[in-house]
Design a protein around this motif. Structure first.
Motif, PDB file in Angstrom:
ATOM      1  N   GLU A  57       0.832  -1.202   0.000  1.00 50.72           N
ATOM      2  CA  GLU A  57       0.000   0.000   0.000  1.00 50.72           C
ATOM      3  C   GLU A  57       0.867   1.252   0.000  1.00 50.72           C
ATOM      4  O   GLU A  57       0.568   2.227  -0.680  1.00 50.72           O
ATOM      5  CB  GLU A  57      -0.937   0.013   1.224  1.00 50.72           C
ATOM      6  N   GLU A  58       1.954   1.211   0.743  1.00 52.12           N
ATOM      7  CA  GLU A  58       2.875   2.355   0.797  1.00 52.12           C
ATOM      8  C   GLU A  58       3.527   2.575  -0.561  1.00 52.12           C
ATOM      9  O   GLU A  58       3.656   3.705  -1.025  1.00 52.12           O
ATOM     10  CB  GLU A  58       3.939   2.128   1.874  1.00 52.12           C
ATOM     11  N   THR A  59       3.909   1.492  -1.220  1.00 51.58           N
ATOM     12  CA  THR A  59       4.509   1.583  -2.554  1.00 51.58           C
ATOM     13  C   THR A  59       3.537   2.210  -3.535  1.00 51.58           C
ATOM     14  O   THR A  59       3.901   3.104  -4.308  1.00 51.58           O
ATOM     15  CB  THR A  59       4.944   0.185  -3.045  1.00 51.58           C
ATOM     16  N   ARG A  60       2.301   1.775  -3.471  1.00 54.90           N
ATOM     17  CA  ARG A  60       1.275   2.328  -4.361  1.00 54.90           C
ATOM     18  C   ARG A  60       1.064   3.820  -4.076  1.00 54.90           C
ATOM     19  O   ARG A  60       1.008   4.637  -4.999  1.00 54.90           O
ATOM     20  CB  ARG A  60      -0.022   1.557  -4.196  1.00 54.90           C
ATOM     21  N   ALA A  61       1.000   4.210  -2.813  1.00 52.08           N
ATOM     22  CA  ALA A  61       0.785   5.615  -2.451  1.00 52.08           C
ATOM     23  C   ALA A  61       1.946   6.487  -2.927  1.00 52.08           C
ATOM     24  O   ALA A  61       1.734   7.571  -3.475  1.00 52.08           O
ATOM     25  CB  ALA A  61       0.619   5.755  -0.940  1.00 52.08           C
ATOM     26  N   ASN A  63       4.118   5.774  -5.380  1.00 50.63           N
ATOM     27  CA  ASN A  63       4.113   5.809  -6.844  1.00 50.63           C
ATOM     28  C   ASN A  63       3.019   6.731  -7.379  1.00 50.63           C
ATOM     29  O   ASN A  63       3.228   7.444  -8.365  1.00 50.63           O
ATOM     30  CB  ASN A  63       3.979   4.406  -7.422  1.00 50.63           C
ATOM     31  N   ASP A  64       1.846   6.740  -6.735  1.00 43.72           N
ATOM     32  CA  ASP A  64       0.783   7.661  -7.129  1.00 43.72           C
ATOM     33  C   ASP A  64       1.218   9.112  -6.932  1.00 43.72           C
ATOM     34  O   ASP A  64       0.940   9.971  -7.768  1.00 43.72           O
ATOM     35  CB  ASP A  64      -0.498   7.393  -6.329  1.00 43.72           C
ATOM     36  N   MET A  65       1.926   9.372  -5.832  1.00 41.94           N
ATOM     37  CA  MET A  65       2.403  10.725  -5.554  1.00 41.94           C
ATOM     38  C   MET A  65       3.438  11.146  -6.604  1.00 41.94           C
ATOM     39  O   MET A  65       3.414  12.273  -7.097  1.00 41.94           O
ATOM     40  CB  MET A  65       3.011  10.812  -4.153  1.00 41.94           C
ATOM     41  N   ALA A  67       3.656  10.056  -9.694  1.00 42.23           N
ATOM     42  CA  ALA A  67       2.934  10.291 -10.951  1.00 42.23           C
ATOM     43  C   ALA A  67       2.210  11.637 -10.920  1.00 42.23           C
ATOM     44  O   ALA A  67       2.235  12.394 -11.888  1.00 42.23           O
ATOM     45  CB  ALA A  67       1.951   9.157 -11.213  1.00 42.23           C
ATOM     46  N   ALA A  68       1.571  11.949  -9.800  1.00 47.03           N
ATOM     47  CA  ALA A  68       0.835  13.209  -9.679  1.00 47.03           C
ATOM     48  C   ALA A  68       1.771  14.412  -9.728  1.00 47.03           C
ATOM     49  O   ALA A  68       1.381  15.482 -10.173  1.00 47.03           O
ATOM     50  CB  ALA A  68       0.036  13.225  -8.375  1.00 47.03           C
TER      51      ALA A  68
END
Length: 142
Positions: A57-61, A63-65, A67-68
């Motif tokens: 979940e931390e990796t996804r968060a 990576n989303d940050m 990308a944003a």
């Protein structure tokens, strides 16, 4: 008698002055060696993430940050339950006594130094934006 009081007062003053002039050395913790975590080039930023639970979940968060923010920083994520993660935590000075409540921990680096650290990813992302904005208006990364 008066001379005795004067001598006693002078001696007391000398002892007080001697006590005030002695400075105690504060306990100095060793400064972590951040070299392995620094960004490779001037103008680049790297975020080191130490996570203990919910690593996916931390990796996804993160990576989303990234990308944003249009790639303003490069993340490297360590699971502190692995040997590599334990070593990274120790090198960053987070290894001693860090419990599950101490993670995730974020460290933002440029090519020379640690810029900021904390437990709040949006705060780290804001620091990255501020840093790159400063560079884009004529600041230097050096």
């Amino acid at each position: 008698m008066v001379r005795g009081w004067i001598v006693a007062a002078l001696l007391a003053l000398v002892f007080v002055m001697a006590g005030c002039s002695q400075k105690e050395e504060p306990d100095k913790a060793p400064v972590p060696d951040y070299t392995p975590f620094l960004a490779e080039q001037s103008g680049e930023l790297k975020v080191i993430v130490l996570a203990k639970e919910k690593v996916r979940e931390e990796t996804r968060a993160v990576n989303d940050m990234v990308a944003a923010m249009a790639g303003r920083f490069m993340p490297v994520i360590y699971d502190v339950q692995t040997e590599e993660g334990k070593q990274a935590a120790e090198q960053l000075g987070a290894g001693a006594g860090a419990g599950a409540e101490s993670y995730p921990m974020y460290y933002l680096f440029d090519h020379q130094q640690l810029l900021t650290q904390g437990h709040d990813l949006p705060q780290i992302a804001q620091a990255a934006m501020d840093y790159t904005d400063r560079l884009s208006i004529g600041g230097t990364g050096d």
